[in-house]
Every structure is written in C-alpha cells, then in structure tokens.
Scaffold this motif. Sequence first.
Motif, PDB file in Angstrom:
ATOM      1  N   THR A  34       3.970  -5.259   4.462  1.00 50.65           N
ATOM      2  CA  THR A  34       4.677  -4.064   4.006  1.00 50.65           C
ATOM      3  C   THR A  34       6.178  -4.329   4.030  1.00 50.65           C
ATOM      4  OG1 THR A  34       4.731  -3.152   6.241  1.00 50.65           O
ATOM      5  CG2 THR A  34       2.887  -2.486   4.849  1.00 50.65           C
ATOM      6  N   ARG A  35       6.873  -3.684   3.108  1.00 50.06           N
ATOM      7  CA  ARG A  35       8.330  -3.786   3.031  1.00 50.06           C
ATOM      8  C   ARG A  35       8.879  -2.416   2.672  1.00 50.06           C
ATOM      9  NH1 ARG A  35       9.171  -9.289  -0.505  1.00 50.06           N
ATOM     10  NH2 ARG A  35       7.952 -10.640   0.851  1.00 50.06           N
ATOM     11  N   LEU A  40      13.570  -4.017  -1.299  1.00 52.33           N
ATOM     12  CA  LEU A  40      13.188  -4.531  -2.622  1.00 52.33           C
ATOM     13  C   LEU A  40      14.103  -4.007  -3.724  1.00 52.33           C
ATOM     14  CD1 LEU A  40       9.347  -4.066  -2.200  1.00 52.33           C
ATOM     15  CD2 LEU A  40      10.631  -6.205  -2.066  1.00 52.33           C
ATOM     16  N   GLY A  41      15.137  -3.271  -3.320  1.00 51.56           N
ATOM     17  CA  GLY A  41      16.066  -2.734  -4.302  1.00 51.56           C
ATOM     18  C   GLY A  41      15.521  -1.530  -5.053  1.00 51.56           C
ATOM     19  N   LEU A  42      14.590  -0.789  -4.438  1.00 55.39           N
ATOM     20  CA  LEU A  42      13.987   0.373  -5.080  1.00 55.39           C
ATOM     21  C   LEU A  42      14.507   1.660  -4.465  1.00 55.39           C
ATOM     22  CD1 LEU A  42      10.323  -0.954  -5.168  1.00 55.39           C
ATOM     23  CD2 LEU A  42      11.976  -0.967  -7.040  1.00 55.39           C
TER      24      LEU A  42
END
Length: 71
Positions: A34-35, A40-42
């Motif tokens: 998981t991140r 992730l730049g979201l």
Amino acid sequence: MRFALCFLLLILAAPVATAQAGFYYPPRGADWETRSPESLGLDEAAIAEAVDFARANEYSGSRDLRRAILE
C-alpha cells in the motif's frame, strides 16, 4: 505458411510480455503493498470523489453476465 504465422504471433506477443514486467503482483497469501496517494502524486480528495461516484452509480443488475445479457 505455418512458420510465418507462428513468427508473426511471436512478434506481436513480445511487446505484451515485456510491458507486463513492470507490474506488481504480490505473492499468494501475502499482504498487498500500500502507498499513500500523495506518494504517487495523486490528489486524495479527487480519489475519494471518484470512489463516491462509483459507489453511487454502481450497476444494480445481475453480476452474472450471462443473465444480465439475457435480461
């Protein structure tokens, strides 16, 4: 003729095989990686909005596609 067909299929399948090399698949029974959205730049708010939209507009018909098509 048969050789040419096999060769063509090999050439067409090669990019698909190499493209899949970058995907992450956890081992069977393992926990999924998981991140955070930010890492992730979201945009976390945009993701939450998309999830809410998907839940509100979920297909209400049969999940058995054979049945859904016939209906």
